[in-house]
Design a protein around this motif. Structure first.
Motif, PDB file in Angstrom:
ATOM      1  N   ALA A 129       5.432   2.515  -6.201  1.00 26.71           N
ATOM      2  CA  ALA A 129       6.800   2.616  -5.699  1.00 26.71           C
ATOM      3  C   ALA A 129       7.505   3.844  -6.270  1.00 26.71           C
ATOM      4  N   LYS A 130       7.331   4.081  -7.546  1.00 26.13           N
ATOM      5  CA  LYS A 130       7.974   5.249  -8.161  1.00 26.13           C
ATOM      6  C   LYS A 130       7.388   6.536  -7.591  1.00 26.13           C
ATOM      7  N   HIS A 131       6.082   6.544  -7.383  1.00 33.59           N
ATOM      8  CA  HIS A 131       5.428   7.715  -6.801  1.00 33.59           C
ATOM      9  C   HIS A 131       5.954   7.990  -5.387  1.00 33.59           C
ATOM     10  N   ALA A 132       6.311   6.918  -4.675  1.00 39.27           N
ATOM     11  CA  ALA A 132       6.831   7.053  -3.314  1.00 39.27           C
ATOM     12  C   ALA A 132       8.309   7.426  -3.289  1.00 39.27           C
ATOM     13  N   GLY A 133       8.932   7.456  -4.452  1.00 41.34           N
ATOM     14  CA  GLY A 133      10.327   7.879  -4.525  1.00 41.34           C
ATOM     15  C   GLY A 133      11.342   6.770  -4.683  1.00 41.34           C
ATOM     16  N   PHE A 134      10.882   5.540  -4.932  1.00 43.83           N
ATOM     17  CA  PHE A 134      11.818   4.426  -5.140  1.00 43.83           C
ATOM     18  C   PHE A 134      12.277   4.424  -6.595  1.00 43.83           C
ATOM     19  N   GLU A 135      13.592   4.471  -6.786  1.00 50.42           N
ATOM     20  CA  GLU A 135      14.164   4.450  -8.128  1.00 50.42           C
ATOM     21  C   GLU A 135      14.829   3.114  -8.441  1.00 50.42           C
ATOM     22  N   ASN A 136      15.265   2.414  -7.406  1.00 51.48           N
ATOM     23  CA  ASN A 136      15.983   1.152  -7.581  1.00 51.48           C
ATOM     24  C   ASN A 136      14.996   0.006  -7.422  1.00 51.48           C
ATOM     25  N   LEU A 137      14.481  -0.477  -8.543  1.00 47.63           N
ATOM     26  CA  LEU A 137      13.433  -1.495  -8.535  1.00 47.63           C
ATOM     27  C   LEU A 137      13.895  -2.734  -9.289  1.00 47.63           C
ATOM     28  N   SER A 189       1.997  -3.786 -12.464  1.00 49.05           N
ATOM     29  CA  SER A 189       2.212  -2.389 -12.856  1.00 49.05           C
ATOM     30  C   SER A 189       1.776  -1.436 -11.751  1.00 49.05           C
ATOM     31  N   ASP A 190       0.748  -1.839 -10.986  1.00 46.18           N
ATOM     32  CA  ASP A 190       0.279  -0.986  -9.882  1.00 46.18           C
ATOM     33  C   ASP A 190       1.373  -0.778  -8.839  1.00 46.18           C
ATOM     34  N   THR A 200       0.851  -1.187   0.000  1.00 44.24           N
ATOM     35  CA  THR A 200       0.000   0.000   0.000  1.00 44.24           C
ATOM     36  C   THR A 200       0.890   1.241   0.000  1.00 44.24           C
ATOM     37  N   PRO A 201       0.352   2.398  -0.397  1.00 40.94           N
ATOM     38  CA  PRO A 201       1.143   3.624  -0.316  1.00 40.94           C
ATOM     39  C   PRO A 201       1.684   3.877   1.094  1.00 40.94           C
ATOM     40  N   ARG A 202       0.898   3.554   2.120  1.00 38.86           N
ATOM     41  CA  ARG A 202       1.341   3.761   3.494  1.00 38.86           C
ATOM     42  C   ARG A 202       2.528   2.857   3.831  1.00 38.86           C
ATOM     43  N   LYS A 203       2.505   1.597   3.385  1.00 38.44           N
ATOM     44  CA  LYS A 203       3.639   0.708   3.642  1.00 38.44           C
ATOM     45  C   LYS A 203       4.899   1.229   2.961  1.00 38.44           C
ATOM     46  N   LEU A 204       4.756   1.747   1.753  1.00 38.67           N
ATOM     47  CA  LEU A 204       5.906   2.312   1.058  1.00 38.67           C
ATOM     48  C   LEU A 204       6.440   3.541   1.792  1.00 38.67           C
ATOM     49  N   GLU A 205       5.535   4.322   2.334  1.00 39.39           N
ATOM     50  CA  GLU A 205       5.926   5.495   3.112  1.00 39.39           C
ATOM     51  C   GLU A 205       6.726   5.087   4.339  1.00 39.39           C
ATOM     52  N   ILE A 206       6.284   4.014   5.012  1.00 35.24           N
ATOM     53  CA  ILE A 206       7.002   3.513   6.189  1.00 35.24           C
ATOM     54  C   ILE A 206       8.391   3.015   5.794  1.00 35.24           C
ATOM     55  N   MET A 207       8.472   2.288   4.690  1.00 39.12           N
ATOM     56  CA  MET A 207       9.771   1.795   4.230  1.00 39.12           C
ATOM     57  C   MET A 207      10.735   2.947   3.978  1.00 39.12           C
ATOM     58  N   LYS A 208      10.267   3.968   3.287  1.00 41.85           N
ATOM     59  CA  LYS A 208      11.121   5.122   3.005  1.00 41.85           C
ATOM     60  C   LYS A 208      11.572   5.795   4.297  1.00 41.85           C
ATOM     61  N   LYS A 209      10.663   5.892   5.246  1.00 39.73           N
ATOM     62  CA  LYS A 209      10.964   6.531   6.526  1.00 39.73           C
ATOM     63  C   LYS A 209      12.139   5.863   7.220  1.00 39.73           C
TER      64      LYS A 209
END
Length: 380
Positions: free
Chosen positions: A149-157, A143-144, A103-112
């Motif tokens: 992930a890209k929207h959350a700022g992840f570039e290394n995928l 694709s979702d 989810t977007p929230r999980k990605l936010e936590i990962m980035k944090k």
């Protein structure tokens, strides 16, 4: 000195038909208790085996993203608290992520908490194959997750793709490759299906109900994989791994260079001070061993010099650059030719190995016959 950490989250929302990794269904499991025991293992491991620098962290499973948001934050807080005091600029921090469980929230936590690389378990871009594999996602969800992930700022995928699947065609693999590349992926890991015991596929295979491609068809798929990915700029730097320049998996390179690493969690393996250790796999056994003994080890094997040199060869030869002669001699105090000269000469003659002057490496033909090559360096 240990510079890498592997952490294992064994929980899954579903069990894939091919998977033999240590895993359990998520529902009804003591997740919080397990995470607390992982925290304890991290702390005790650092006390017993100190380090001064951590360069890579990899969270695998199971399905790490099966953790809910609260559990994920608790886990990543533990990791950052324990290991970040030893990290330096340039840390590679990877989490495996499955489509449909992010989810977007999980990605936010990962980035944090410093996660900066995602390894996405796509496997195929055909819903029929995903269903046959027992995957819990569909093609649209691949694709979702990349878009999120890209929207959350992840570039290394990184994306996982499989080949040699039941009833898979060359055209389907080619389509999967192109669709993966179109998503703007920086790294692809692609493995042929291995039918392992204690899996759904193994039971089907024993009953003659698993129609697999022939060896020739699988080799053609592998050749197609290499050709198409190289054409898109994803260079093959290891037998099963391809990356845009600068996006190679530094954590996996730790394994292939036969360097040491911590392994935390149920069923995890570690390599520290020349000793390979295996943790208990069942959750209750893992946690009780930590409670009773401080550590969850069920096996400890101190490698001989000969075993270390063997591993240096069959792990290092997986990489396209091969085994460095200089590094081998620095590690073991003897030239590689003095230990494995006969094997190297034989494989060079068969055009499966080449001597570049600085490295011993697989030839193009050797990449297709890797297991035959590696076997030559066992029990010398």
């Amino acid at each position: 000195m240990v510079n890498a950490v592997y952490l294992h989250i064994p929980f899954c929302d579903y069990i894939c038909h091919y998977c033999d990794f240590n895993k359990v269904f998520m529902q009804g499991q003591p997740v919080i208790e397990y995470l607390e025991h992982m925290d304890s293992e991290m702390e005790r491991t650092l006390e017993r085996f100190p380090t001064s620098s951590i360069n890579t962290i990899f969270v695998g499973g199971g399905t790490p993203t099966a953790l809910n948001e609260q559990q994920l934050e608790q886990f990543l807080h533990s990791v950052s608290t324990k290991f970040f005091p030893y990290t330096e600029e340039g840390l590679e921090f990877t989490m495996e992520a499955n489509p449909g469980s992010v989810t977007p929230r999980k990605l936010e936590i990962m980035k944090k908490y410093g996660v900066n690389r995602l390894s996405i378990g796509a496997q195929a871009f055909q819903n029929s194959l995903l269903k046959r594999l027992g995957r819990g996602h569909n093609v649209d969800e691949i694709s979702d997750i990349v878009t999120m992930a890209k929207h959350a700022g992840f570039e290394n995928l990184s994306l996982d793709l499989m080949f040699g699947l039941p009833e898979q065609t060359l055209e389907q693999l080619s389509d999967s490759i192109e669709r993966a590349v179109d998503l703007g992926i920086t790294h692809i890991s692609s493995y042929s299906l291995q039918v392992e015991k204690k899996t759904v596929f193994y039971n089907q295979w024993r009953k003659g109900e698993l129609p697999l491609p022939t060896e020739e068809a699988e080799a053609e798929m592998y050749s197609e994989l290499i050709r198409r990915l190289e054409a898109h700029g994803l260079k093959q730097y290891e037998i099963s791994n391809f990356a845009l320049p600068g996006y190679e998996s530094q954590h996996n390179i730790t394994y292939w260079k036969n360097n040491e690493y911590y392994g935390i969690g149920a069923g995890a393996h570690s390599y520290v001070d020349g000793v390979r250790r295996a943790n208990a796999g069942p959750l209750k056994q893992y946690m009780s061993r930590i409670d009773e003994h401080g550590f969850p080890y069920v096996d400890e094997n101190e490698l001989t010099k000969g075993e270390k040199m063997e591993e240096e060869m069959f792990m290092g030869l997986r990489m396209r650059q091969g085994v460095s002669k200089q590094t081998f001699e620095e590690k073991y105090g003897t030239p590689v030719e003095s230990v494995f000269g006969e094997q190297i000469e034989k494989l060079v003659y068969k055009e499966l190995l080449k001597d570049t002057g600085s490295h011993i490496a697989l030839t193009e033909q050797g990449f297709f016959l890797g297991n035959e090559v590696f076997q030559e360096f066992l029990a010398v």
